[in-house]
Design a protein around this motif. Structure first.
Motif, PDB file in Angstrom:
ATOM      1  N   LEU A 232      -2.851  20.563  -8.705  1.00 22.15           N
ATOM      2  CA  LEU A 232      -2.117  19.486  -8.764  1.00 22.15           C
ATOM      3  C   LEU A 232      -2.047  18.524 -10.149  1.00 22.15           C
ATOM      4  CD1 LEU A 232      -3.027  18.120  -5.135  1.00 22.15           C
ATOM      5  CD2 LEU A 232      -0.802  19.015  -5.823  1.00 22.15           C
ATOM      6  N   ALA A 233      -3.281  18.897 -10.863  1.00 22.87           N
ATOM      7  CA  ALA A 233      -3.544  17.738 -12.029  1.00 22.87           C
ATOM      8  C   ALA A 233      -3.525  18.437 -13.266  1.00 22.87           C
ATOM      9  CB  ALA A 233      -4.561  16.933 -11.798  1.00 22.87           C
ATOM     10  N   GLY A 234      -3.587  19.766 -13.212  1.00 25.95           N
ATOM     11  CA  GLY A 234      -3.808  20.439 -14.499  1.00 25.95           C
ATOM     12  C   GLY A 234      -5.405  20.411 -14.730  1.00 25.95           C
ATOM     13  N   THR A 235      -5.639  20.235 -16.042  1.00 21.86           N
ATOM     14  CA  THR A 235      -7.296  20.178 -16.570  1.00 21.86           C
ATOM     15  C   THR A 235      -7.691  18.841 -16.241  1.00 21.86           C
ATOM     16  OG1 THR A 235      -6.867  22.116 -18.148  1.00 21.86           O
ATOM     17  CG2 THR A 235      -8.891  20.688 -18.206  1.00 21.86           C
TER      18      THR A 235
ATOM     19  N   PRO B 178       0.702  -1.269   0.060  1.00 21.28           N
ATOM     20  CA  PRO B 178       0.015  -0.044   0.014  1.00 21.28           C
ATOM     21  C   PRO B 178       1.044   1.198  -0.133  1.00 21.28           C
ATOM     22  CG  PRO B 178      -0.757  -1.553   1.623  1.00 21.28           C
ATOM     23  CD  PRO B 178       0.427  -2.047   1.075  1.00 21.28           C
ATOM     24  N   TYR B 179       0.404   2.279  -0.784  1.00 20.46           N
ATOM     25  CA  TYR B 179       1.077   3.484  -0.635  1.00 20.46           C
ATOM     26  C   TYR B 179      -0.123   4.503  -0.418  1.00 20.46           C
ATOM     27  CZ  TYR B 179       2.978   7.935  -3.257  1.00 20.46           C
ATOM     28  OH  TYR B 179       3.253   9.107  -3.333  1.00 20.46           O
ATOM     29  N   ALA B 180       0.391   5.440   0.918  1.00 17.66           N
ATOM     30  CA  ALA B 180      -0.385   6.656   1.262  1.00 17.66           C
ATOM     31  C   ALA B 180      -0.196   7.899   0.072  1.00 17.66           C
ATOM     32  CB  ALA B 180       0.100   7.234   2.604  1.00 17.66           C
ATOM     33  N   VAL B 181      -1.054   8.160  -0.357  1.00 20.99           N
ATOM     34  CA  VAL B 181      -0.760   9.357  -1.557  1.00 20.99           C
ATOM     35  C   VAL B 181      -0.417  10.498  -0.657  1.00 20.99           C
ATOM     36  CG1 VAL B 181      -1.679  10.442  -3.512  1.00 20.99           C
ATOM     37  CG2 VAL B 181      -2.207   7.988  -3.067  1.00 20.99           C
ATOM     38  N   ASP B 182       0.583  11.229  -1.255  1.00 17.54           N
ATOM     39  CA  ASP B 182       1.179  12.514  -0.975  1.00 17.54           C
ATOM     40  C   ASP B 182       0.744  13.474  -1.650  1.00 17.54           C
ATOM     41  OD1 ASP B 182       2.474  14.701   0.032  1.00 17.54           O
ATOM     42  OD2 ASP B 182       4.463  13.795   0.465  1.00 17.54           O
ATOM     43  N   PHE B 183      -0.140  14.688  -1.324  1.00 18.40           N
ATOM     44  CA  PHE B 183      -0.582  15.405  -2.272  1.00 18.40           C
ATOM     45  C   PHE B 183       0.185  16.848  -1.935  1.00 18.40           C
ATOM     46  CE2 PHE B 183      -3.374  15.316   1.410  1.00 18.40           C
ATOM     47  CZ  PHE B 183      -3.230  16.926   1.739  1.00 18.40           C
ATOM     48  N   ASP B 184       1.277  16.852  -1.095  1.00 17.51           N
ATOM     49  CA  ASP B 184       2.240  17.869  -1.142  1.00 17.51           C
ATOM     50  C   ASP B 184       3.348  17.599  -1.920  1.00 17.51           C
ATOM     51  OD1 ASP B 184       0.788  19.311   1.096  1.00 17.51           O
ATOM     52  OD2 ASP B 184       1.418  18.266   2.501  1.00 17.51           O
ATOM     53  N   THR B 185       3.888  16.661  -2.173  1.00 28.12           N
ATOM     54  CA  THR B 185       4.928  16.057  -3.157  1.00 28.12           C
ATOM     55  C   THR B 185       4.330  15.089  -4.032  1.00 28.12           C
ATOM     56  OG1 THR B 185       6.462  16.531  -1.308  1.00 28.12           O
ATOM     57  CG2 THR B 185       7.307  15.368  -3.376  1.00 28.12           C
ATOM     58  N   VAL B 186       3.923  15.538  -5.196  1.00 26.22           N
ATOM     59  CA  VAL B 186       3.226  14.652  -6.110  1.00 26.22           C
ATOM     60  C   VAL B 186       4.325  13.564  -6.568  1.00 26.22           C
ATOM     61  CG1 VAL B 186       2.058  14.272  -8.089  1.00 26.22           C
ATOM     62  CG2 VAL B 186       1.457  16.285  -6.555  1.00 26.22           C
ATOM     63  N   SER B 187       4.003  12.321  -6.660  1.00 25.81           N
ATOM     64  CA  SER B 187       4.875  11.435  -6.863  1.00 25.81           C
ATOM     65  C   SER B 187       4.201  10.602  -7.837  1.00 25.81           C
ATOM     66  CB  SER B 187       5.367  10.480  -5.769  1.00 25.81           C
ATOM     67  OG  SER B 187       5.987   9.328  -6.271  1.00 25.81           O
ATOM     68  N   THR B 188       4.858   9.824  -9.247  1.00 26.37           N
ATOM     69  CA  THR B 188       4.476   8.837  -9.759  1.00 26.37           C
ATOM     70  C   THR B 188       4.687   7.352  -9.483  1.00 26.37           C
ATOM     71  OG1 THR B 188       6.557   8.815 -11.228  1.00 26.37           O
ATOM     72  CG2 THR B 188       4.968  10.202 -11.809  1.00 26.37           C
TER      73      THR B 188
ATOM     74  N   ARG C 107      -4.475  11.554  -9.031  1.00 22.32           N
ATOM     75  CA  ARG C 107      -4.388  10.915  -7.868  1.00 22.32           C
ATOM     76  C   ARG C 107      -4.241  11.746  -6.550  1.00 22.32           C
ATOM     77  NH1 ARG C 107      -0.024   6.254  -7.253  1.00 22.32           N
ATOM     78  NH2 ARG C 107       1.348   8.259  -6.843  1.00 22.32           N
ATOM     79  N   ALA C 108      -3.381  12.628  -6.506  1.00 22.98           N
ATOM     80  CA  ALA C 108      -3.037  13.346  -5.407  1.00 22.98           C
ATOM     81  C   ALA C 108      -4.207  14.489  -5.104  1.00 22.98           C
ATOM     82  CB  ALA C 108      -1.625  14.114  -5.702  1.00 22.98           C
ATOM     83  N   ASN C 109      -4.988  14.774  -6.216  1.00 20.84           N
ATOM     84  CA  ASN C 109      -6.084  15.789  -6.161  1.00 20.84           C
ATOM     85  C   ASN C 109      -7.060  14.928  -5.425  1.00 20.84           C
ATOM     86  OD1 ASN C 109      -7.318  18.272  -7.244  1.00 20.84           O
ATOM     87  ND2 ASN C 109      -8.871  16.858  -7.850  1.00 20.84           N
ATOM     88  N   GLU C 110      -7.262  13.749  -5.554  1.00 23.68           N
ATOM     89  CA  GLU C 110      -8.293  12.839  -4.714  1.00 23.68           C
ATOM     90  C   GLU C 110      -7.772  12.752  -3.424  1.00 23.68           C
ATOM     91  OE1 GLU C 110     -11.093  12.134  -6.459  1.00 23.68           O
ATOM     92  OE2 GLU C 110     -10.555  12.918  -8.122  1.00 23.68           O
ATOM     93  N   ALA C 111      -6.476  12.490  -3.146  1.00 26.46           N
ATOM     94  CA  ALA C 111      -5.909  12.443  -1.899  1.00 26.46           C
ATOM     95  C   ALA C 111      -6.359  13.572  -1.048  1.00 26.46           C
ATOM     96  CB  ALA C 111      -4.682  12.116  -1.865  1.00 26.46           C
TER      97      ALA C 111
END
Length: 153
Positions: free
Chosen positions: A138-141, A2-12, A28-32
């Motif tokens: 975080l995600a553009g459009t 499992p990976y806890a999504v970090d929305f401060d530092t977006v990672s692929t 994904r970060a936007n949802e987090a």
């Protein structure tokens, strides 16, 4: 794992095989960020191989409700419950995100949402949907659409 999504530092992480990995990671970060801010929930995803039940549930709803079969392979998924709502997300290699909002109480909201990462084309299987645009830092459009679930799952 499992990976806890970090929305401060977006990672692929986990999304590297996507041709729009950066945009999908932003989506994904936007949802987090949404779930952290609205519900205090940490958005955690797991590889598709570890989330077969969640992916199966989402695919069953798509198939039975609208005859939709997503052509792109799933990369990650998550399922959780907050405030009496069961949520499931599947992130696909082509940049698509599918989510299911399923209120546990009868007569509650139940819907499937589609979000397209910035830079991806509308998948053929979703060509009948109209997509609204939303800007995200975080995600553009983000282009999104949805349909209401009519049956019980």
């Amino acid at each position: 794992m499992p990976y806890a999504v970090d929305f401060d530092t977006v990672s692929t992480i986990g999304l590297e095989t996507s041709p729009v990995a950066e945009a999908l990671a932003g989506l994904r970060a936007n949802e987090a960020r949404y779930f952290k801010n609205k519900y205090g929930h940490v958005f955690t995803v797991e590889p598709a191989d570890d989330a077969r039940d969640t992916i199966g549930w989402v695919h069953r709803i798509l198939e039975e409700e609208r005859g939709i079969v997503i052509a792109s392979p799933p990369l990650e998924a998550t399922a959780f419950e907050v405030d009496g709502i069961r949520w499931a997300y599947v992130f696909y290699e082509n940049g698509l995100s599918v989510n299911v909002l399923y209120t546990i109480e009868d007569n509650g909201k139940r819907a499937v949402g589609f979000k397209l990462s910035d830079g991806m084309d509308i998948p053929t299987e979703l060509s009948s949907f109209k997509f609204a645009r939303q800007k995200s830092k975080l995600a553009g459009t983000i282009r999104g659409s949805y349909f209401v679930i009519k049956n019980e799952y």
